[in-house]
Design a protein around this motif. Sequence first.
Motif, PDB file in Angstrom:
ATOM      1  N   TYR A   1       0.832  -1.208   0.000  1.00  0.00           N
ATOM      2  CA  TYR A   1       0.000   0.000   0.000  1.00  0.00           C
ATOM      3  C   TYR A   1       0.869   1.262   0.000  1.00  0.00           C
ATOM      4  CZ  TYR A   1      -4.510  -2.305   0.660  1.00  0.00           C
ATOM      5  OH  TYR A   1      -5.649  -3.044   0.477  1.00  0.00           O
ATOM      6  N   ALA A   2       2.001   1.206   0.683  1.00  0.00           N
ATOM      7  CA  ALA A   2       2.896   2.369   0.703  1.00  0.00           C
ATOM      8  C   ALA A   2       3.478   2.622  -0.687  1.00  0.00           C
ATOM      9  CB  ALA A   2       4.024   2.134   1.710  1.00  0.00           C
ATOM     10  N   PHE A   3       3.736   1.563  -1.444  1.00  0.00           N
ATOM     11  CA  PHE A   3       4.311   1.713  -2.781  1.00  0.00           C
ATOM     12  C   PHE A   3       3.346   2.411  -3.735  1.00  0.00           C
ATOM     13  CE2 PHE A   3       6.952  -2.391  -2.044  1.00  0.00           C
ATOM     14  CZ  PHE A   3       7.795  -1.671  -1.205  1.00  0.00           C
ATOM     15  N   LEU A   4       2.049   2.352  -3.440  1.00  0.00           N
ATOM     16  CA  LEU A   4       1.063   2.970  -4.321  1.00  0.00           C
ATOM     17  C   LEU A   4       1.272   4.473  -4.440  1.00  0.00           C
ATOM     18  CD1 LEU A   4      -2.230   1.174  -3.152  1.00  0.00           C
ATOM     19  CD2 LEU A   4      -0.771   0.577  -5.088  1.00  0.00           C
TER      20      LEU A   4
ATOM     21  N   CYS B   1       2.962   2.180  -8.522  1.00  0.00           N
ATOM     22  CA  CYS B   1       1.558   1.887  -8.235  1.00  0.00           C
ATOM     23  C   CYS B   1       1.063   0.715  -9.077  1.00  0.00           C
ATOM     24  CB  CYS B   1       0.705   3.125  -8.497  1.00  0.00           C
ATOM     25  SG  CYS B   1      -1.058   2.886  -8.211  1.00  0.00           S
ATOM     26  N   VAL B   2       1.369   0.746 -10.379  1.00  0.00           N
ATOM     27  CA  VAL B   2       0.919  -0.311 -11.285  1.00  0.00           C
ATOM     28  C   VAL B   2       1.444  -1.668 -10.846  1.00  0.00           C
ATOM     29  CG1 VAL B   2       1.141  -1.216 -13.635  1.00  0.00           C
ATOM     30  CG2 VAL B   2       0.594   1.190 -13.271  1.00  0.00           C
ATOM     31  N   ASN B   3       2.716  -1.740 -10.484  1.00  0.00           N
ATOM     32  CA  ASN B   3       3.331  -3.017 -10.125  1.00  0.00           C
ATOM     33  C   ASN B   3       2.902  -3.487  -8.735  1.00  0.00           C
ATOM     34  OD1 ASN B   3       5.437  -3.819 -12.303  1.00  0.00           O
ATOM     35  ND2 ASN B   3       5.711  -1.618 -12.069  1.00  0.00           N
ATOM     36  N   ALA B   4       2.649  -2.549  -7.816  1.00  0.00           N
ATOM     37  CA  ALA B   4       2.157  -2.942  -6.488  1.00  0.00           C
ATOM     38  C   ALA B   4       0.722  -3.450  -6.561  1.00  0.00           C
ATOM     39  CB  ALA B   4       2.261  -1.768  -5.522  1.00  0.00           C
ATOM     40  N   ILE B   5      -0.086  -2.822  -7.425  1.00  0.00           N
ATOM     41  CA  ILE B   5      -1.475  -3.239  -7.593  1.00  0.00           C
ATOM     42  C   ILE B   5      -1.561  -4.704  -8.026  1.00  0.00           C
ATOM     43  CG2 ILE B   5      -3.419  -3.013  -9.200  1.00  0.00           C
ATOM     44  CD1 ILE B   5      -3.681  -1.078  -6.985  1.00  0.00           C
ATOM     45  N   LYS B   6      -0.619  -5.131  -8.853  1.00  0.00           N
ATOM     46  CA  LYS B   6      -0.647  -6.514  -9.346  1.00  0.00           C
ATOM     47  C   LYS B   6      -0.542  -7.517  -8.203  1.00  0.00           C
ATOM     48  CE  LYS B   6       1.295  -5.367 -13.871  1.00  0.00           C
ATOM     49  NZ  LYS B   6       2.434  -5.536 -14.813  1.00  0.00           N
TER      50      LYS B   6
END
Length: 586
Positions: A25-28, A35-40
Amino acid sequence: MTPTLPGDCLLQIFSYLADDSKSLYAFLRVNRLWCVNAIKYLWKQPFQFALILKSTPDYTSHHRRKTGKLTETFITCLIHNEIISGGSIQNKKRTSARVPLVSPPLFNYVGFIRKLDLDDLGLAIAEWAEYIFSPKYNRDASSVKLRNAIFSVLIQQKSTKYTSIKNFRNDNSLIGEITMKIYKLLMNQIPKLDCLSMKPGGTDRFFSSTSELLKVHLEKGAWFNHITKENMSIIHYPRADVCLANLVEFEWKILRTEATTSEQFLIDLSQICTKIQRIEFDMNKPCRPQDLSILEALKILIESQTCLEEFELKNCILDSHHIMLGLNNRVNTLKRLIFRQVNSLKLEFISGIANLYNLEELRYYGGSMGSKDAWPLSFTHFPVLKVYEIDDLFPTAIAVNPDAMVSNYCPALRTFIYNQRRYYRAESTSTIIGSIGVHCENLRHFECNAEICSITILQLAFMASPNLERIILTNDRLSLKIDELLMMTRLKKLKYLELNGSWNFKAESLYHFLVLSQPPLSTIILSKNSCFEDPHLEVLLNCLEGVLTTFHLTKMTKRLGLDMRRQAKDKIENFLCRRKTNIEEE
C-alpha cells in the motif's frame, strides 16, 4: 533504489513482499509505475488481504468498511468490464440509466486476480452486503446511488425496497442471485487462475473467531451458507474452462456437501485441468461408504495431472486403495507427499508410498495405524529424499522393509524429524536413528523428540553427518549423560542447538567439543536442564565470543549467578552492536 527502475525489476523486488500488504500500500504513493506493479500483487489474492483478521477478535467495523469498499470496487470493475465488452448484461432493461453511476475503475483489478479462495470471496460478499446497508453508508447520498446502480445492473432490482439490514438479511434468494451473477462475471473475466480454493460450506474455519461482527455469518440459515452453495457451480459457467485451464494449485475441503455433487465437480475439473502441480485435499471427516465415490473421483483427478509435484491429504481414514493407486500413476512427477491426521486400519492402504521413489519430501503428521505391524516406510526407500518427517504417529514401530528399498544409501537427505509426543517406544527410536548412522551422511537438520535409551545411536548418527547445522533434541523421560557424545563428535558447521530435557554434561566436555569443532554456533536454547551452571556458561562465552547471538534458558533446575548472566547479556549485546555498525559502514 530509484523510481526509474524498470517495471520488470520492480515486479521482482515486490515479489519478496507479496504477503506484506502494508508495504505494498505504501508503494502505491511513490509514482504511477510503482503503483501499477504494487497493484498486481495487492489484487493477486485481494480477499485474503481484506479478511486477514477474520479468525481473530480484532476484526472490527473498521475492517468491515475496508472489506466492503474493496468488494464494491471489485463488483463495479466486473460491471464496467462487462459493459465495455458488450456482454449480455448491457442488453438488460433499465441498465443504461444506471451505467454512468458505475464509474470506471483506475485499473482492471479483476484481471490481476490469480489466487481465489471462494470461501473468502463469499465472506467478502456477505460483509459487503452488511456494509452497504449500514447507517453510515445510508447517510451518504452518492454511496446510496452507487448501491442502487449496482443492484439495477446486476439483478434488475432496486435496493431501496429494503428498509433495514434485518429486512435485507431475510431475503436469502436475493443474496444467492447476486452471488451467482458475480461468479458468472468473474469466471468470464479472469484471464487465468493459478490457485483455486474450494471449501464448500466451510464455515467451520471461522468458528474460532470471537469477532462479534463475523458471528452473524455463522448462524444457521445466514447469508454465508447460501453464498457458498454457488461455489460448486462455477465450473459450469461460461469461460470457466478457459479461466481454470492453467490451474497450478487446487485446495479442497469437503464438508456438508452431497457426495454426488462433489464427485461430479472433481471429474469435471479433471477434464479441464491437466497441469495442476499441487493438490490439497481435506476430507474433514471419516470416510463413509458413500464417500468412496469421492475418493474414486479424486483418483481420476490425480491421474489426469501431468505435472503433479505435491499432494497433501488431511483428516481422512484410508480404507481403500483409490488414492495410492492414483499417486502411484504419478510416480515420475510426484516430489512432495504430506499426510495430516490420516488414519488407516491396514498398512497395505499406505504401504504403496514406498513405490514413490522420486519423492523429495515425505511428511506424516499425526494419525493412527490400526495394525500392529511395523511401519513399512524408511528414507532408504527414496534415493533422492531431502526431507523425512514423522510427527506423533501411532503406533511408533519403525522398521526397514527390504523388499521396498530402492537403495541402501540416501545421500540427498538433508532434514530428519522424528517426534513421538504421545507414545514412546525406545526400540523404534533406536531403529530409525540407527539407520541415519548407516545410510545418511549429508544431514543438515536433525530433530528428535522420543525416548532415547542410549547415547551410542546419537553418536553414530552425528559422526556420520559431520555437516549438521541444526540440532533439536527432546528427551523428557530419562536423564542421559552426553559427555562421551561431546568428546567424540565433531560438528564444524553447527549453527543452532536446542536441548530440551535432562541432558547431563560437564563443563569440561562442553569445552572439549567447542574447541575441537569450532562451530559457528549462534543460537543455543536449553530447557528443563538440571546440570547447567556458571562454569558451563563461562565456557560458552569464552569459546563462542563473537559468534553467539541468541542464548535462552527456560525452566532450569539451577539458577545462574547474577554476574554471569550480566556478563552474557553484555557480551552478546556488544557483539550485535558491533556487527550492526560494520554492516552500516559497508
